[in-house]
Motif scaffolding. Structure first.
Motif, PDB file in Angstrom:
ATOM      1  N   ILE A  90      60.481  34.483  54.664  1.00  0.00           N
ATOM      2  CA  ILE A  90      59.694  34.047  53.500  1.00  0.00           C
ATOM      3  C   ILE A  90      58.196  34.047  53.791  1.00  0.00           C
ATOM      4  O   ILE A  90      57.390  33.678  52.941  1.00  0.00           O
TER       5      ILE A  90
ATOM      6  N   GLY B 215      56.490  32.959  47.069  1.00  0.00           N
ATOM      7  CA  GLY B 215      56.685  31.544  46.780  1.00  0.00           C
ATOM      8  C   GLY B 215      55.590  30.961  45.911  1.00  0.00           C
ATOM      9  O   GLY B 215      54.824  31.676  45.255  1.00  0.00           O
ATOM     10  N   THR B 216      55.511  29.645  45.935  1.00  0.00           N
ATOM     11  CA  THR B 216      54.505  28.926  45.151  1.00  0.00           C
ATOM     12  C   THR B 216      53.520  28.221  46.082  1.00  0.00           C
ATOM     13  O   THR B 216      53.767  28.084  47.279  1.00  0.00           O
TER      14      THR B 216
ATOM     15  N   ALA C 163      62.771  26.079  50.613  1.00  0.00           N
ATOM     16  CA  ALA C 163      63.261  27.393  51.041  1.00  0.00           C
ATOM     17  C   ALA C 163      64.651  27.308  51.652  1.00  0.00           C
ATOM     18  O   ALA C 163      65.479  28.212  51.471  1.00  0.00           O
TER      19      ALA C 163
ATOM     20  N   GLN D  62      57.676  22.838  51.513  1.00  0.00           N
ATOM     21  CA  GLN D  62      58.051  24.216  51.200  1.00  0.00           C
ATOM     22  C   GLN D  62      59.274  24.644  52.015  1.00  0.00           C
ATOM     23  O   GLN D  62      60.160  25.351  51.518  1.00  0.00           O
TER      24      GLN D  62
ATOM     25  N   TYR E  71      63.753  32.170  47.363  1.00  0.00           N
ATOM     26  CA  TYR E  71      62.372  31.712  47.559  1.00  0.00           C
ATOM     27  C   TYR E  71      61.375  32.813  47.229  1.00  0.00           C
ATOM     28  O   TYR E  71      60.332  32.566  46.624  1.00  0.00           O
ATOM     29  N   THR E  72      61.670  34.045  47.639  1.00  0.00           N
ATOM     30  CA  THR E  72      60.722  35.153  47.457  1.00  0.00           C
ATOM     31  C   THR E  72      60.834  35.811  46.093  1.00  0.00           C
ATOM     32  O   THR E  72      60.187  36.836  45.844  1.00  0.00           O
TER      33      THR E  72
ATOM     34  N   PRO F 215      53.074  30.130  41.247  1.00  0.00           N
ATOM     35  CA  PRO F 215      53.375  31.232  42.156  1.00  0.00           C
ATOM     36  C   PRO F 215      52.085  31.916  42.601  1.00  0.00           C
ATOM     37  O   PRO F 215      51.083  31.921  41.875  1.00  0.00           O
TER      38      PRO F 215
ATOM     39  N   ARG G  65      59.260  23.925  41.625  1.00  0.00           N
ATOM     40  CA  ARG G  65      60.049  23.830  42.854  1.00  0.00           C
ATOM     41  C   ARG G  65      59.710  22.537  43.591  1.00  0.00           C
ATOM     42  O   ARG G  65      60.484  21.592  43.601  1.00  0.00           O
TER      43      ARG G  65
ATOM     44  N   LEU H   8      56.358  32.111  55.610  1.00  0.00           N
ATOM     45  CA  LEU H   8      55.799  30.777  55.406  1.00  0.00           C
ATOM     46  C   LEU H   8      54.585  30.564  56.306  1.00  0.00           C
ATOM     47  O   LEU H   8      54.650  30.779  57.517  1.00  0.00           O
TER      48      LEU H   8
END
Length: 487
Positions: A51, A228-229, A210, A206, A218-219, A247, A13, A53
């Motif tokens: 997500i 995510g990663t 996303a 990120q 994303y998830t 991930p 990603r 984040l």
């Protein structure tokens, strides 16, 4: 700037396209990643919340919480705000932000632009470290596109503490780039004393990924609590050091195998403010904040340093402790005296000369500095040192009872020798043990049991050079000097 190769576990990603190209210019970036959708503040808050984040600089603070706080402060005060990208990356063992700056800089700029548009920000500032080519890479990227919001690059000194958020804000504001000495939230008072959204370079990258994938996309990888990663820097005893995109939820052992790493007696995770985990813990550990915490480690800024075989763990840690003591701002007691004392005590234990007294001193000083510093640097350093004692009990016992473990210090843990300044040195043929030097520079020099000067074998911190020079001038026997180490 030398950046290790990029490797992937699972989908690429942040690193998409980098298996084929050394760098994505703006046109290639848009081809690989697609257009950037415009998002309102509400849209961005929903995305960041959905997500989950969190900041990727080490603390893991929820991004949506920061974003909301800046918006609320700006509305309450009826003022404009700023966006700051922290790409200073002061940790010697971390290369992930440098990789993004040199190879995928437009992801960082995309994420910063998304946040700035949503907030109606006045400016975007990207902080980078001196001594690298990061500023040149960013300037090149900015020349390839038109930023709708004024964007500038600010260069910070290449020091461990330069990446602390308060230090970066001070540097952007034209002040000394050190932590402010008291907790000041950037969301309340950052650039020009206005509300400021400040986060790590990977975090903004990120966000850009996303925005294109959406919450469901994303998830689709990672754990439910940390989707995510993440980017990891794997170095140390790895045969193939690299920046890894993986991930969350992947086994740490799988990442280490990908890099040809020999575990040895333990692996340092989370960097020099992180913690060691044992070989057994490595076999159980998963890549996530929760996964690392479950085995006594910390994900931190994603630094993974396997020790490998044949190097002395205490000696490696002692070199790092001396480096960290010299990297402080020197503005509070725990940094000025506590960290040098902690480094000295660990060095004596590693040298096999301190015995139980050195062990007791390490634990006593670590407890004394914890929670009392002007920033988190003393706490992180103490955590690293104590983790060393806890993770390698057999090695500690060998140094206590046999004077050493029999292994050399091979420098597996990176300490930037090029940054080393001048060291104190003694001409023992001249030294008569007057003790005046310890009176003039007590932060640097103490007297041993026979009344002769003793000090750490590390560079004199910049903020103590004046004291060191005074001690040299006041030595009656002209035995003390400041020496420049050979490169």
């Amino acid at each position: 700037m030398s950046v290790p190769p990029v490797r992937n576990v699972g989908p690429a990603r942040l690193t998409a396209g980098l298996n084929r190209l050394p760098r994505l210019d703006f046109d290639t970036h848009r081809t690989v990643h697609g257009p950037l959708p415009p998002l309102s503040l509400d849209d961005l808050l929903v995305l960041a919340t959905d997500i989950k984040l969190t900041g990727r600089g080490g603390a893991g603070f929820p991004f949506a919480t920061k974003l909301r706080a800046v918006a609320q402060q700006a509305a309450r005060r009826r003022t404009e705000c700023h966006v700051v990208v922290n790409a200073t990356e002061g940790e010697p063992g971390s290369w992930k932000d440098r990789m993004l700056l040199s190879r995928a800089p437009h992801l960082i700029l995309d994420g910063a632009l998304l946040a700035a548009h949503a907030l109606g920000a006045r400016s975007i500032t990207v902080g980078v470290a001196d001594g690298e080519a990061s500023a040149d890479y960013l300037s090149q990227a900015l020349g390839e596109r038109r930023m709708a919001i004024p964007t500038r690059v600010v260069v910070q000194p290449e020091r461990f503490i330069s990446g602390e958020s308060g230090a970066l804000v001070n540097g952007v504001n034209g002040r000394s780039p050190i932590p402010p000495g008291r907790k000041v939230l950037a969301a309340e008072s950052g650039v020009d004393s206005r509300p400021t959204l400040l986060s790590n370079a990977e975090t903004f990258a990120q966000l850009a990924v996303a925005a294109r994938l959406g919450p469901a996309g994303y998830t689709s990888v990672g754990t439910s609590q940390e989707p995510g990663t993440v980017l990891l820097t794997v170095g140390g005893a790895a045969a193939f050091p690299a920046v890894i995109e993986t991930p969350t939820g992947v086994r740490l052992m799988d990442v280490l195998r990908l890099c040809g790493a020999t575990i040895g007696p333990g692996v340092l995770v989370g960097g020099y403010h992180g913690a060691w985990i044992s070989r057994d813990a490595v076999l159980r550990a998963e890549i996530s904040r929760a996964g690392m915490k479950a085995v006594g480690g910390a994900l931190g800024a994603g630094i993974v340093l396997p020790l490998g075989e044949g190097s002395c763990p205490l000696g490696e840690a002692a070199q790092v402790a001396q480096y960290l003591a010299g990297q402080s701002a020197g503005q509070c007691g725990p940094c000025r005296t506590g960290l040098p004392d902690l480094a000295d005590a660990l060095a004596m234990l590693a040298n096999g000369t301190g015995g139980e007294a050195a062990m007791a001193a390490v634990r006593r000083v670590a407890a004394a500095v914890n929670g009392r510093g002007a920033c988190a640097h003393p706490d992180g350093t103490a955590r690293f040192v104590l983790s060393t004692l806890d993770a390698f009990p057999d090695d500690v016992a060998a140094h206590l009872h046999r004077g050493g473990c029999g292994n050399l210090v091979r420098g597996v843990l990176p300490v930037p020798r090029a940054l080393a300044g001048r060291k104190l040195a003694v001409d023992w043929a001249r030294c008569d043990g007057h003790g005046l030097c310890a009176t003039v520079a007590p932060e640097l020099i103490h007297l041993d049991g026979n009344g002769f000067p003793a000090f750490a074998d590390s560079a004199v911190p910049e903020w103590l050079e004046g004291s060191a020079r005074r001690a040299v001038r006041r030595c009656p026997a002209l035995a003390l000097r400041l020496a420049t180490p050979a490169r």
